[in-house]
Each structure stands twice: as C-alpha cells, then as structure tokens.
Design a protein around this motif. Structure first.
Motif, PDB file in Angstrom:
ATOM      1  N   ALA A  30      24.475   2.333  16.622  1.00 13.92           N
ATOM      2  CA  ALA A  30      25.680   1.926  15.896  1.00 13.92           C
ATOM      3  C   ALA A  30      25.592   2.343  14.426  1.00 13.92           C
ATOM      4  O   ALA A  30      26.573   2.822  13.847  1.00 13.92           O
ATOM      5  N   GLN A  31      24.421   2.169  13.827  1.00 16.20           N
ATOM      6  CA  GLN A  31      24.247   2.568  12.421  1.00 16.20           C
ATOM      7  C   GLN A  31      24.388   4.075  12.273  1.00 16.20           C
ATOM      8  O   GLN A  31      25.020   4.556  11.331  1.00 16.20           O
ATOM      9  N   THR A  32      23.799   4.834  13.200  1.00 11.55           N
ATOM     10  CA  THR A  32      23.890   6.288  13.144  1.00 11.55           C
ATOM     11  C   THR A  32      25.339   6.732  13.284  1.00 11.55           C
ATOM     12  O   THR A  32      25.807   7.606  12.553  1.00 11.55           O
ATOM     13  N   ARG A  33      26.058   6.120  14.210  1.00 10.45           N
ATOM     14  CA  ARG A  33      27.466   6.465  14.410  1.00 10.45           C
ATOM     15  C   ARG A  33      28.260   6.185  13.140  1.00 10.45           C
ATOM     16  O   ARG A  33      29.087   6.999  12.716  1.00 10.45           O
ATOM     17  N   THR A  34      28.003   5.059  12.513  1.00 12.74           N
ATOM     18  CA  THR A  34      28.696   4.715  11.275  1.00 12.74           C
ATOM     19  C   THR A  34      28.392   5.733  10.180  1.00 12.74           C
ATOM     20  O   THR A  34      29.293   6.173   9.462  1.00 12.74           O
ATOM     21  N   LEU A  35      27.130   6.129  10.069  1.00 10.71           N
ATOM     22  CA  LEU A  35      26.764   7.131   9.061  1.00 10.71           C
ATOM     23  C   LEU A  35      27.469   8.453   9.317  1.00 10.71           C
ATOM     24  O   LEU A  35      27.945   9.102   8.380  1.00 10.71           O
ATOM     25  N   LEU A  36      27.539   8.856  10.587  1.00 11.42           N
ATOM     26  CA  LEU A  36      28.208  10.114  10.917  1.00 11.42           C
ATOM     27  C   LEU A  36      29.696  10.050  10.600  1.00 11.42           C
ATOM     28  O   LEU A  36      30.262  10.998  10.055  1.00 11.42           O
ATOM     29  N   LEU A  37      30.326   8.939  10.931  1.00 12.25           N
ATOM     30  CA  LEU A  37      31.749   8.798  10.628  1.00 12.25           C
ATOM     31  C   LEU A  37      31.985   8.799   9.126  1.00 12.25           C
ATOM     32  O   LEU A  37      32.942   9.410   8.644  1.00 12.25           O
ATOM     33  N   ASN A  38      31.122   8.146   8.376  1.00 17.96           N
ATOM     34  CA  ASN A  38      31.251   8.140   6.914  1.00 17.96           C
ATOM     35  C   ASN A  38      31.039   9.533   6.341  1.00 17.96           C
ATOM     36  O   ASN A  38      31.700   9.925   5.385  1.00 17.96           O
ATOM     37  N   ALA A  39      30.112  10.289   6.925  1.00 18.06           N
ATOM     38  CA  ALA A  39      29.841  11.645   6.436  1.00 18.06           C
ATOM     39  C   ALA A  39      31.060  12.533   6.644  1.00 18.06           C
ATOM     40  O   ALA A  39      31.374  13.374   5.804  1.00 18.06           O
ATOM     41  N   ARG A  40      31.762  12.336   7.750  1.00 16.98           N
ATOM     42  CA  ARG A  40      32.974  13.132   7.983  1.00 16.98           C
ATOM     43  C   ARG A  40      34.014  12.876   6.908  1.00 16.98           C
ATOM     44  O   ARG A  40      34.736  13.770   6.507  1.00 16.98           O
ATOM     45  N   GLU A  41      34.094  11.640   6.456  1.00 20.63           N
ATOM     46  CA  GLU A  41      35.069  11.309   5.420  1.00 20.63           C
ATOM     47  C   GLU A  41      34.709  11.967   4.093  1.00 20.63           C
ATOM     48  O   GLU A  41      35.583  12.209   3.270  1.00 20.63           O
ATOM     49  N   LEU A  42      33.420  12.245   3.884  1.00 19.15           N
ATOM     50  CA  LEU A  42      32.989  12.854   2.628  1.00 19.15           C
ATOM     51  C   LEU A  42      33.347  14.329   2.549  1.00 19.15           C
ATOM     52  O   LEU A  42      33.425  14.889   1.463  1.00 19.15           O
ATOM     53  N   VAL A  43      33.519  14.964   3.692  1.00 20.65           N
ATOM     54  CA  VAL A  43      33.875  16.379   3.707  1.00 20.65           C
ATOM     55  C   VAL A  43      35.314  16.491   3.225  1.00 20.65           C
ATOM     56  O   VAL A  43      36.233  15.951   3.823  1.00 20.65           O
ATOM     57  N   GLU A  44      35.466  17.165   2.141  1.00 14.63           N
ATOM     58  CA  GLU A  44      36.791  17.276   1.557  1.00 14.63           C
ATOM     59  C   GLU A  44      37.603  18.341   2.267  1.00 14.63           C
ATOM     60  O   GLU A  44      37.135  19.431   2.537  1.00 14.63           O
ATOM     61  N   ASP A  45      38.816  18.007   2.563  1.00  9.95           N
ATOM     62  CA  ASP A  45      39.743  18.972   3.141  1.00  9.95           C
ATOM     63  C   ASP A  45      40.732  19.345   2.051  1.00  9.95           C
ATOM     64  O   ASP A  45      41.708  18.637   1.810  1.00  9.95           O
TER      65      ASP A  45
END
Length: 85
Positions: A30-45
């Motif tokens: 669950a923590q890993t999934r949360t980190l991955l989802l947060n990392a996606r938000e950091l990628v600027e589009d």
C-alpha cells in the motif's frame, strides 16, 4: 504436554506469524502504491512544446518519436527551436 497439543500450538504459532507477515506485506504494498501514485503527480505535463507552422492544430510534446511534420520541417532545414510554441 501431549504431542497433539504441541502440534496444535506450533501450528497456531506459525499461522499467527504468517498472518503478521501478510499484514506487513500488505502495508508495504500500500505504501509503495501510494508513492508511485504521488510520483506520477510530480511529473509535469506542460502540454505541447512544438507547433506545426503549416497547421497550428498539430502539436508535439517533445516526448517519444517526432511526428512526420517535425521530421519534414527539419529536413527542410528548420530547427526544433524554430518550432517551439
């Protein structure tokens, strides 16, 4: 202590250990999934960076393979900088 009771105690102990390990693994996942989802938000589009001067509706973000219009413009001697939006 009778053998049957020792087997039951050992089985219960191992079951408890396995349940605790499973809980820890689920928590880690669950923590890993949360980190991955947060990392996606950091990628600027930033959206498109390059625009086709011949057809402004055609754009390219600069990621992946360049579209045909970019290749044609470069073949005609233009630079990527000249295609910046």
């Amino acid at each position: 202590m009778p053998i049957k009771r020792r087997v039951i105690d050992l089985t219960e102990s191992r079951t408890d250990d396995m349940a605790e390990r499973a809980k820890r693994l689920v928590h880690e996942i669950a923590q890993t999934r949360t980190l991955l989802l947060n990392a996606r938000e950091l990628v600027e589009d930033d959206g498109p960076r390059f625009r086709n001067p011949q057809n402004p509706t055609q754009t390219w973000s600069g990621r992946g393979n360049p579209p045909g219009w970019v290749k044609r413009e470069i073949a005609l001697g233009k630079t990527l900088d000249s295609l910046l939006d």
